[in-house]
Design an enzyme around this catalytic site. Structure first.
Site, mmCIF file in Angstrom:
data_model
loop_
_atom_site.group_PDB
_atom_site.id
_atom_site.type_symbol
_atom_site.label_atom_id
_atom_site.label_comp_id
_atom_site.label_asym_id
_atom_site.label_seq_id
_atom_site.Cartn_x
_atom_site.Cartn_y
_atom_site.Cartn_z
ATOM 1 N N ALA A 1 0.694 -1.422 0.082
ATOM 2 C CA ALA A 1 -0.137 -0.084 0.069
ATOM 3 C C ALA A 1 0.824 1.269 0.001
ATOM 4 O O ALA A 1 0.615 2.249 -0.562
ATOM 5 C CB ALA A 1 -0.873 -0.075 1.062
ATOM 6 N N VAL B 1 4.136 1.694 -1.164
ATOM 7 C CA VAL B 1 4.788 1.717 -2.239
ATOM 8 C C VAL B 1 3.718 2.297 -3.519
ATOM 9 O O VAL B 1 4.054 3.046 -4.065
ATOM 10 C CB VAL B 1 5.492 0.367 -2.695
ATOM 11 C CG1 VAL B 1 5.867 0.491 -4.118
ATOM 12 C CG2 VAL B 1 6.527 0.175 -1.703
ATOM 13 N N ILE C 1 2.173 -8.100 16.562
ATOM 14 C CA ILE C 1 1.146 -9.183 16.919
ATOM 15 C C ILE C 1 0.708 -8.989 18.479
ATOM 16 O O ILE C 1 -0.510 -9.729 18.839
ATOM 17 C CB ILE C 1 1.451 -10.609 16.778
ATOM 18 C CG1 ILE C 1 2.689 -11.055 17.686
ATOM 19 C CG2 ILE C 1 1.899 -11.009 15.390
ATOM 20 C CD1 ILE C 1 2.650 -12.427 17.911
ATOM 21 N N ASP C 2 1.317 -8.091 19.221
ATOM 22 C CA ASP C 2 1.102 -7.909 20.599
ATOM 23 C C ASP C 2 -0.037 -6.747 20.739
ATOM 24 O O ASP C 2 -0.810 -7.002 21.927
ATOM 25 C CB ASP C 2 2.220 -7.520 21.286
ATOM 26 C CG ASP C 2 3.568 -8.566 21.319
ATOM 27 O OD1 ASP C 2 3.171 -9.742 21.290
ATOM 28 O OD2 ASP C 2 4.709 -8.149 21.403
ATOM 29 N N ARG D 1 -7.785 -33.487 30.841
ATOM 30 C CA ARG D 1 -6.545 -32.767 31.321
ATOM 31 C C ARG D 1 -6.967 -31.165 31.501
ATOM 32 O O ARG D 1 -7.866 -30.829 30.939
ATOM 33 C CB ARG D 1 -5.578 -33.170 30.377
ATOM 34 C CG ARG D 1 -4.736 -34.395 30.495
ATOM 35 C CD ARG D 1 -3.824 -34.718 29.367
ATOM 36 N NE ARG D 1 -3.174 -35.741 29.388
ATOM 37 C CZ ARG D 1 -2.472 -36.518 28.580
ATOM 38 N NH1 ARG D 1 -2.428 -35.866 27.416
ATOM 39 N NH2 ARG D 1 -2.084 -37.813 28.668
ATOM 40 N N GLU E 1 -10.690 -21.108 30.422
ATOM 41 C CA GLU E 1 -11.358 -21.038 31.935
ATOM 42 C C GLU E 1 -10.634 -19.937 32.575
ATOM 43 O O GLU E 1 -11.129 -19.261 33.483
ATOM 44 C CB GLU E 1 -11.204 -22.419 32.494
ATOM 45 C CG GLU E 1 -12.087 -23.436 32.558
ATOM 46 C CD GLU E 1 -12.181 -24.018 30.763
ATOM 47 O OE1 GLU E 1 -13.293 -24.245 30.260
ATOM 48 O OE2 GLU E 1 -11.114 -23.856 30.097
#
Length: 320
Positions: A23, A25, A127-128, A163, A188
């Site tokens: 975008a 460029v 990504i954080d 588990r 959870e």
């Protein structure tokens, strides 16, 4: 002769960086600039690794993960000598300014460069999702979807074996990705740097869940909270339950960017060049309340993004 604009991707890679480069460029060429790609982050600036970017050289990259320019961390630019070399290189190449695509480290570098008179536009890509001044960063949605898909699969084996699973999510200093992954994947519990964990209470809740007939319980664990293996051992000791660990690792950084990520990257890149062409620089481009926005870089580095405690409350209420 056309004025030159530098494009750089630095720090950790994020899906959608290529879409942002494309975008930037294409919009830059539309305005009549010569677009210069700087390879391997700021290290490439110091080592003279440059390439002229054309309409065709950025063709077919919108759907690719990673970054065609490559990236890396460059500790040298954190020193006065290293920054001096970077500024010298910018002048020698004849760049009018820099479009920097990256996270908080890239933002800090952009802030320093702007103080030395370099015209800079930062584009939020990480990504954080931990950058102040934008509700979302390029790559975040893709990483979120990748992690959720992985946990959906982990849930299958967790149910089969009755588990508890501790799933480690990326996020060295913040838990923005972890809390959204936790909510979307129906976890959870979450463990994030922003909130202290009461291990006794967590253990009691896990045992209560088993007593209610839960066949699987998953804890989304941000990497910044320590060693997930040690945490899992402690949970197992306190509960007497079988606990396993799954570290999702770098799969969260890779993969084809989602449509959401591509759209944001395209809009951010377009806006960055539009602002630059209008003479509005030293800004961070992001999104606020659904609209593409821009705030001064010095403000973005000054403040810390607020953690959403309400989302944690929603997660806990729905994890009964």
């Amino acid at each position: 002769m056309a004025k030159k604009i530098g494009v750089i991707t630095s720090g950790g890679d994020a899906p959608g960086m290529n879409a942002a480069v494309r975008a930037v460029v294409r919009q830059g060429i539309f305005f009549g600039y010569q677009m210069i790609g700087i390879k391997r982050g700021f290290k490439g600036l110091l080592d003279d690794e440059f390439v002229t970017l054309t309409l065709r050289s950025v063709s077919g990259i919108i759907n690719m993960g990673g970054t065609m320019l490559h990236t890396g961390r460059c500790p040298e630019t954190k020193t006065k000598t290293g920054m001096g070399r970077a500024i010298k290189a910018i002048k020698e190449i004849g760049l009018e300014g820099l479009i920097i695509i990256g996270g908080d480290g890239s933002l800090a570098a952009g802030n320093v460069l702007s103080k030395y008179g370099v015209k800079v536009i930062n584009i939020a890509a990480s990504i954080d999702n931990d950058i102040y001044g934008t509700d979302e960063t390029i790559g975040y949605d893709t990483a979120l979807n990748t992690a959720v898909e992985a946990i959906d699969k982990i849930r299958d084996t967790a149910k089969s074996h009755d588990r508890v699973f501790v799933v480690e999510i990326m996020g060295r200093e913040h838990g923005f990705l972890t809390v959204d992954v936790g909510l979307a994947a129906g976890c959870e519990f979450i463990v994030v740097p922003e909130m202290k964990v009461d291990m006794q209470k967590l253990a009691a809740e896990l045992k209560k869940g088993k007593d209610k007939g839960k066949t699987s319980e998953i804890i989304a664990f941000a990497e910044g909270c320590g060693l997930s293996g040690d945490f899992a051992k402690k949970v197992g000791k306190l509960t007497g339950l079988e606990v396993r660990v799954s570290n999702l690792g770098y799969i969260q950084r890779g993969g084809r960017p989602t449509a959401r990520t591509r759209i944001l990257a395209s809009k951010f890149g377009y806006t960055a060049m539009d602002l630059f062409h209008k003479g509005k620089t030293n800004l961070l481009v992001g999104i606020t309340d659904g609209a593409v926005s821009a705030i001064p870089i010095h403000k973005a580095v000054k403040y810390e993004k607020k953690f959403d405690v309400q989302t944690v409350k929603v997660l806990r209420s729905l994890s009964v």
